[in-house]
Design a protein around this motif. Structure first.
Motif, PDB file in Angstrom:
ATOM      1  N   PHE A  57      -0.870   9.951  -1.214  1.00 21.04           N
ATOM      2  CA  PHE A  57       0.418   9.254  -1.308  1.00 21.04           C
ATOM      3  C   PHE A  57       0.733   8.954  -2.778  1.00 21.04           C
ATOM      4  N   ASP A  58       1.981   8.526  -3.012  1.00 21.41           N
ATOM      5  CA  ASP A  58       2.403   8.136  -4.361  1.00 21.41           C
ATOM      6  C   ASP A  58       1.841   6.782  -4.752  1.00 21.41           C
ATOM      7  N   CYS A  59       1.648   5.916  -3.770  1.00 20.33           N
ATOM      8  CA  CYS A  59       1.146   4.568  -4.041  1.00 20.33           C
ATOM      9  C   CYS A  59       0.620   3.973  -2.739  1.00 20.33           C
ATOM     10  N   ASP A  60      -0.041   2.837  -2.846  1.00 21.37           N
ATOM     11  CA  ASP A  60      -0.618   2.200  -1.668  1.00 21.37           C
ATOM     12  C   ASP A  60       0.458   1.703  -0.710  1.00 21.37           C
ATOM     13  N   PHE A  61       1.634   1.377  -1.234  1.00 22.88           N
ATOM     14  CA  PHE A  61       2.716   0.888  -0.370  1.00 22.88           C
ATOM     15  C   PHE A  61       3.293   2.029   0.470  1.00 22.88           C
ATOM     16  N   ASN A  62       3.500   3.189  -0.158  1.00 21.95           N
ATOM     17  CA  ASN A  62       3.937   4.351   0.613  1.00 21.95           C
ATOM     18  C   ASN A  62       2.895   4.722   1.661  1.00 21.95           C
ATOM     19  N   GLN A  63       1.634   4.525   1.314  1.00 22.86           N
ATOM     20  CA  GLN A  63       0.558   4.809   2.257  1.00 22.86           C
ATOM     21  C   GLN A  63       0.702   3.972   3.511  1.00 22.86           C
ATOM     22  N   GLN A  64       0.985   2.682   3.337  1.00 27.37           N
ATOM     23  CA  GLN A  64       1.091   1.792   4.496  1.00 27.37           C
ATOM     24  C   GLN A  64       2.354   2.041   5.313  1.00 27.37           C
ATOM     25  N   LEU A  65       3.369   2.639   4.673  1.00 26.18           N
ATOM     26  CA  LEU A  65       4.612   2.980   5.377  1.00 26.18           C
ATOM     27  C   LEU A  65       4.580   4.413   5.907  1.00 26.18           C
ATOM     28  N   ASP A  66       3.421   5.081   5.743  1.00 31.61           N
ATOM     29  CA  ASP A  66       3.233   6.449   6.214  1.00 31.61           C
ATOM     30  C   ASP A  66       4.261   7.400   5.592  1.00 31.61           C
ATOM     31  N   LEU A  67       4.363   7.343   4.266  1.00 36.49           N
ATOM     32  CA  LEU A  67       5.255   8.222   3.505  1.00 36.49           C
ATOM     33  C   LEU A  67       4.399   9.084   2.582  1.00 36.49           C
ATOM     34  N   PRO A  68       3.749  10.110   3.123  1.00 36.54           N
ATOM     35  CA  PRO A  68       2.810  10.902   2.330  1.00 36.54           C
ATOM     36  C   PRO A  68       3.497  11.909   1.410  1.00 36.54           C
ATOM     37  N   ILE A  69       2.724  12.400   0.450  1.00 38.09           N
ATOM     38  CA  ILE A  69       3.174  13.511  -0.382  1.00 38.09           C
ATOM     39  C   ILE A  69       3.077  14.780   0.451  1.00 38.09           C
ATOM     40  N   ARG A  70       4.114  15.582   0.409  1.00 36.18           N
ATOM     41  CA  ARG A  70       4.123  16.816   1.191  1.00 36.18           C
ATOM     42  C   ARG A  70       4.062  18.020   0.257  1.00 36.18           C
TER      43      ARG A  70
END
Length: 366
Positions: free
Chosen positions: A304-317
């Protein structure tokens, strides 16, 4: 039917029915609250309208942050990852080995940032510390302090010192009542004991090279203050009352994600808090955002871009097979440099990092 056992059986069934109805009511309230939260977030201005997408790109990656597990011995109200003693998710040794294998092929990464949960309670923690430090990579441990007094962790402080691990410790206030309100009864006292233990090992003491940074989080729906002024107050109060020394104070805004977002909704403050973040957008904070020189890896190996995106399930594709589904994992790449051209995923939660003095895992960004 046994008449003697009929009444107790009926009583048991009534208790079960009451519990089921109570659970159903809680579920209904949660669904309603989630819908209201979604409605509020839809009304927030787009973060992308505040930044120039043409120039908002990645810089050379310097930090690899690993959230190695959601298990924690605490359940803090401001936690954006929903960690608690009930969580069981932890990074496997196989995934940890793969992460370490990426470091030699990613020479710009000089820091391995370990977080959780309570990362020290995960089976891969010491393996990662030993492996990274053997390569000359600096390791940072995001420590809740109370873990130092957990059973089986009696040697943790010495282990950290022996490997020159930089400790970033959460202490949201120098007031016992404020800390215990946010983190649980008795946490402040155990945190002070943990700080004293670290000081005894040389952490936070000038000339030892053992850095001890403390982290402040607001105990309410307001922004973090200016770091330098609050650091002076922390050093004065902790030094005078407890004889504690530390290197630096980091002031972080609370992120409207997971448990803290739920807390804001229950208090009726989510809309006001989001407006506060938007109204206090600081363009000078954008350049130092952590998503620009950091990659975040989850306990399951996803990137992920950051830990917050990780928790919102917004991964790097990525491209090909990793372009859909759960996104890229550490098993899909051979170097973090392969991710240089991937776009950073943005959302309204990003206002939490750009409000006021800015906020990142390394403190203020402006």
């Amino acid at each position: 039917v046994d008449p003697a056992g009929a009444e107790p059986q009926k009583c048991t069934m009534r208790v079960r029915d009451v519990r089921m109805r109570a659970t159903a009511r809680r579920s209904e309230k949660r669904v309603l609250r989630d819908r209201q939260s979604e409605d509020i977030m839809r009304g927030v201005r787009s973060f992308e309208s505040f930044v120039d997408r043409k120039t908002f790109n990645r810089k050379t990656p310097e930090i690899l942050q690993l959230n190695i597990g959601l298990y924690c011995n605490q359940a803090c109200s401001h936690c954006h990852v929903d960690s608690s003693p009930q969580r069981t998710e932890m990074m496997s040794l196989e995934t940890a080995r793969r992460v370490l294998s990426l470091l030699p092929s990613s020479p710009s990464v000089t820091t391995l940032d370990l977080t959780g949960g309570a990362p020290e309670l995960c089976e891969s923690f010491r393996y990662l510390v030993e492996g990274a430090t053997a390569m000359g990579v600096k390791v940072l441990d995001r420590c809740n302090l109370t873990v130092l007094s957990e059973p089986g962790q009696e040697d943790l402080g010495r282990f950290l010192a022996d490997h020159q691990v930089q400790v970033v410790a959460s202490l949201p206030c120098y007031s016992e009542s404020n800390v215990d309100e946010q983190r649980g009864k008795g946490v402040f006292e155990r945190s002070i004991d943990g700080l004293k233990q670290l000081n005894d090992l040389g952490y936070g003491v000038e000339g030892t090279g053992l850095e001890l940074q403390l982290v402040y989080n607001p105990n309410g729906a307001f922004l973090a203050p200016e770091e330098k002024k609050l650091e002076e107050a922390y050093k004065s109060e902790l030094g005078k009352c407890y004889g504690i020394e530390f290197t630096r104070l980091l002031c972080l805004n609370n992120m409207p994600v997971k448990r803290y977002a739920d807390y804001l909704m229950r208090q009726g403050d989510l809309e006001r808090y989001m407006n506060l973040l938007v109204d206090n957008f600081n363009p000078k904070a954008v350049d130092g955002l952590m998503c620009r020189n950091l990659f975040s890896v989850g306990w399951d190996g996803r990137i992920f871009d950051c830990d917050f995106n990780q928790q919102l399930d917004l991964p790097i594709r990525g491209k090909g097979k990793a372009s859909s589904g759960g996104g890229l994992t550490v098993f899909d790449i051979d170097s973090l440099e392969e991710l240089a051209s991937t776009p950073i995923v943005l959302g309204q939660h990003c206002f939490g990092c750009t409000a006021g003095s800015g906020s990142s895992c390394s403190g203020a960004t402006s």
